[in-house]
Motif scaffolding. Structure first.
Motif, PDB file in Angstrom:
ATOM      1  N   LYS A  12       0.838  -1.200   0.000  1.00 39.55           N
ATOM      2  CA  LYS A  12       0.000   0.000   0.000  1.00 39.55           C
ATOM      3  C   LYS A  12       0.873   1.250   0.000  1.00 39.55           C
ATOM      4  CE  LYS A  12      -3.766   2.273   2.398  1.00 39.55           C
ATOM      5  NZ  LYS A  12      -4.676   2.268   3.523  1.00 39.55           N
ATOM      6  N   LEU A  13       1.918   1.261   0.818  1.00 37.12           N
ATOM      7  CA  LEU A  13       2.826   2.395   0.874  1.00 37.12           C
ATOM      8  C   LEU A  13       3.475   2.655  -0.486  1.00 37.12           C
ATOM      9  CD1 LEU A  13       4.348   4.532   2.604  1.00 37.12           C
ATOM     10  CD2 LEU A  13       6.125   2.801   2.890  1.00 37.12           C
ATOM     11  N   ALA A  14       3.838   1.599  -1.179  1.00 41.26           N
ATOM     12  CA  ALA A  14       4.499   1.740  -2.480  1.00 41.26           C
ATOM     13  C   ALA A  14       3.630   2.486  -3.490  1.00 41.26           C
ATOM     14  CB  ALA A  14       4.873   0.367  -3.032  1.00 41.26           C
ATOM     15  N   HIS A  15       2.322   2.483  -3.284  1.00 41.47           N
ATOM     16  CA  HIS A  15       1.402   3.102  -4.238  1.00 41.47           C
ATOM     17  C   HIS A  15       0.712   4.357  -3.694  1.00 41.47           C
ATOM     18  CE1 HIS A  15       1.887  -0.120  -7.093  1.00 41.47           C
ATOM     19  NE2 HIS A  15       1.839  -0.969  -6.083  1.00 41.47           N
ATOM     20  N   THR A  16       1.024   4.752  -2.483  1.00 44.12           N
ATOM     21  CA  THR A  16       0.380   5.918  -1.874  1.00 44.12           C
ATOM     22  C   THR A  16       1.035   7.198  -2.372  1.00 44.12           C
ATOM     23  OG1 THR A  16      -0.167   4.658   0.106  1.00 44.12           O
ATOM     24  CG2 THR A  16      -0.201   7.053   0.308  1.00 44.12           C
ATOM     25  N   VAL A  68      10.986  -0.502  -1.289  1.00 43.69           N
ATOM     26  CA  VAL A  68       9.644  -0.069  -1.701  1.00 43.69           C
ATOM     27  C   VAL A  68       9.562   0.045  -3.224  1.00 43.69           C
ATOM     28  CG1 VAL A  68       7.879   1.724  -1.455  1.00 43.69           C
ATOM     29  CG2 VAL A  68       9.273   1.077   0.506  1.00 43.69           C
ATOM     30  N   HIS A  69      10.626   0.510  -3.865  1.00 44.90           N
ATOM     31  CA  HIS A  69      10.644   0.570  -5.333  1.00 44.90           C
ATOM     32  C   HIS A  69      10.526  -0.832  -5.938  1.00 44.90           C
ATOM     33  CE1 HIS A  69      11.355   4.841  -5.647  1.00 44.90           C
ATOM     34  NE2 HIS A  69      12.331   4.746  -4.769  1.00 44.90           N
ATOM     35  N   THR A  70      11.188  -1.794  -5.336  1.00 42.67           N
ATOM     36  CA  THR A  70      11.107  -3.181  -5.790  1.00 42.67           C
ATOM     37  C   THR A  70       9.690  -3.721  -5.616  1.00 42.67           C
ATOM     38  OG1 THR A  70      13.428  -3.542  -5.235  1.00 42.67           O
ATOM     39  CG2 THR A  70      12.039  -5.505  -5.467  1.00 42.67           C
ATOM     40  N   ILE A  71       9.084  -3.430  -4.482  1.00 41.20           N
ATOM     41  CA  ILE A  71       7.706  -3.871  -4.228  1.00 41.20           C
ATOM     42  C   ILE A  71       6.756  -3.265  -5.257  1.00 41.20           C
ATOM     43  CG2 ILE A  71       5.775  -3.637  -2.603  1.00 41.20           C
ATOM     44  CD1 ILE A  71       7.920  -3.936  -0.351  1.00 41.20           C
ATOM     45  N   LYS A  72       6.968  -1.989  -5.580  1.00 35.61           N
ATOM     46  CA  LYS A  72       6.105  -1.311  -6.557  1.00 35.61           C
ATOM     47  C   LYS A  72       6.178  -2.014  -7.920  1.00 35.61           C
ATOM     48  CE  LYS A  72       6.789   3.106  -6.773  1.00 35.61           C
ATOM     49  NZ  LYS A  72       6.941   4.542  -7.080  1.00 35.61           N
ATOM     50  N   LYS A  73       7.362  -2.507  -8.268  1.00 33.58           N
ATOM     51  CA  LYS A  73       7.521  -3.233  -9.540  1.00 33.58           C
ATOM     52  C   LYS A  73       6.872  -4.617  -9.475  1.00 33.58           C
ATOM     53  CE  LYS A  73      11.847  -0.935 -10.630  1.00 33.58           C
ATOM     54  NZ  LYS A  73      13.304  -1.073 -10.597  1.00 33.58           N
ATOM     55  N   GLN A  74       7.016  -5.304  -8.337  1.00 40.51           N
ATOM     56  CA  GLN A  74       6.456  -6.647  -8.188  1.00 40.51           C
ATOM     57  C   GLN A  74       4.947  -6.631  -8.090  1.00 40.51           C
ATOM     58  OE1 GLN A  74       8.472  -8.194  -4.721  1.00 40.51           O
ATOM     59  NE2 GLN A  74      10.042  -9.176  -5.970  1.00 40.51           N
TER      60      GLN A  74
END
Length: 79
Positions: A12-16, A68-74
């Protein structure tokens, strides 16, 4: 695959995005560190936004923003 609460929070943080101010529309993790530190000194807003900014502060302080950047990609879509 079931995600735990911490994983869900990071996704959620990765997209907020910042809802107002100088960095309105920026993903919280992409806001410059000096601005997050300014919030830390001034006081984070109340509620979910403040909690998210505090988490971003801790991540940046510990050099973990790439996580967080990695999570946003995954996870290209928020859950």
């Amino acid at each position: 695959m079931t995600l735990d609460k911490n994983q869900q929070q990071l996704i959620k943080l990765a997209h907020t995005k910042m809802p107002f101010g100088k960095y309105k529309g920026y993903h919280l993790i992409d806001i410059p560190e000096y601005y997050i530190v300014w919030y830390s000194n001034k006081g984070f807003p109340k509620g979910q936004l403040g909690e998210s900014l505090q988490l971003v502060y801790e991540l940046k302080l510990n050099g973990l923003e790439e996580l967080v950047h990695t999570i946003k990609k995954q996870y290209p879509k928020p859950i």
